[in-house]
Design a protein around this motif. Structure first.
Motif, PDB file in Angstrom:
ATOM      1  N   ARG A  31       0.834  -1.211   0.000  1.00 29.87           N
ATOM      2  CA  ARG A  31       0.000   0.000   0.000  1.00 29.87           C
ATOM      3  C   ARG A  31       0.864   1.254   0.000  1.00 29.87           C
ATOM      4  O   ARG A  31       0.585   2.214  -0.725  1.00 29.87           O
ATOM      5  N   ALA A  32       1.947   1.239   0.772  1.00 30.45           N
ATOM      6  CA  ALA A  32       2.841   2.398   0.821  1.00 30.45           C
ATOM      7  C   ALA A  32       3.585   2.588  -0.503  1.00 30.45           C
ATOM      8  O   ALA A  32       3.864   3.721  -0.912  1.00 30.45           O
ATOM      9  N   ALA A  33       3.907   1.505  -1.186  1.00 28.36           N
ATOM     10  CA  ALA A  33       4.680   1.589  -2.428  1.00 28.36           C
ATOM     11  C   ALA A  33       3.828   1.884  -3.651  1.00 28.36           C
ATOM     12  O   ALA A  33       4.353   2.340  -4.677  1.00 28.36           O
ATOM     13  N   LEU A  34       2.532   1.627  -3.592  1.00 25.32           N
ATOM     14  CA  LEU A  34       1.683   1.731  -4.782  1.00 25.32           C
ATOM     15  C   LEU A  34       1.697   3.090  -5.469  1.00 25.32           C
ATOM     16  O   LEU A  34       1.725   3.134  -6.710  1.00 25.32           O
ATOM     17  N   PRO A  35       1.685   4.224  -4.780  1.00 25.10           N
ATOM     18  CA  PRO A  35       1.730   5.491  -5.526  1.00 25.10           C
ATOM     19  C   PRO A  35       2.964   5.574  -6.454  1.00 25.10           C
ATOM     20  O   PRO A  35       2.843   5.971  -7.612  1.00 25.10           O
ATOM     21  N   HIS A  36       4.093   5.186  -5.951  1.00 24.27           N
ATOM     22  CA  HIS A  36       5.310   5.184  -6.768  1.00 24.27           C
ATOM     23  C   HIS A  36       5.220   4.132  -7.883  1.00 24.27           C
ATOM     24  O   HIS A  36       5.568   4.406  -9.033  1.00 24.27           O
TER      25      HIS A  36
END
Length: 154
Positions: free
Chosen positions: A21-26
């Motif tokens: 979830r934390a990595a998804l924007p990138h």
């Protein structure tokens, strides 16, 4: 019992969920990939390892759901599922000759995996050669999963 269950779930399921979830924007911006590391224990159960089996089974379906939810965003999500691999975690098995022999008898390639062999499959899934692979589960188990459980007859 409950504390062990929660601990295993927190590491093997919650950790993957929150890190993804934390990595998804990138990952959306760069059309990135997620390669989850499951286990053959998530594809079939082991005696006495209910929490671990449930957590790795949950990782299978988390991978599937994420592949469905994020494929259209250009983010591919796949998983590798190693069998017994020569790692520090597996040391109690590897160092016990009788137990190691029992594992070897069940694995068609008659040996455990080396970490580099698992890493090679991860690198494939993360690379451009797998550009249309999404929601795949690749066992890295020396053929263990090909068995129906019958004993070797020769």
């Amino acid at each position: 019992m409950f504390s062990t269950w929660r601990h295993v779930m927190a590491i093997d399921v919650d950790g993957v969920f929150f890190a993804s979830r934390a990595a998804l924007p990138h990952l959306r911006r760069v059309r990135g990939r997620i390669v989850n590391v499951g286990s053959v224990s998530g594809l079939g159960a082991d005696w006495g390892l209910a929490a671990y089996n449930a957590a790795k089974g949950a990782l299978v379906n988390l991978t599937n759901a994420m592949a469905l939810d994020h494929g259209h965003e250009g983010v591919r999500v796949n998983a590798v599922h190693p069998g017994l691999t020569r790692t520090p975690v597996a040391a109690p098995i590897v160092e016990n000759e009788e137990t190691l022999a029992a594992f070897r008898r069940r694995i068609p390639m008659l040996r455990l995996a080396e970490p580099a062999e698992v890493a090679d499959v991860i690198a494939f899934l993360a690379g451009s050669d797998a550009r249309f692979v999404n929601g795949a589960h690749i066992p890295v188990d020396g053929g263990l999963g090909a068995s129906n459980g019958q004993p070797r007859m020769f």
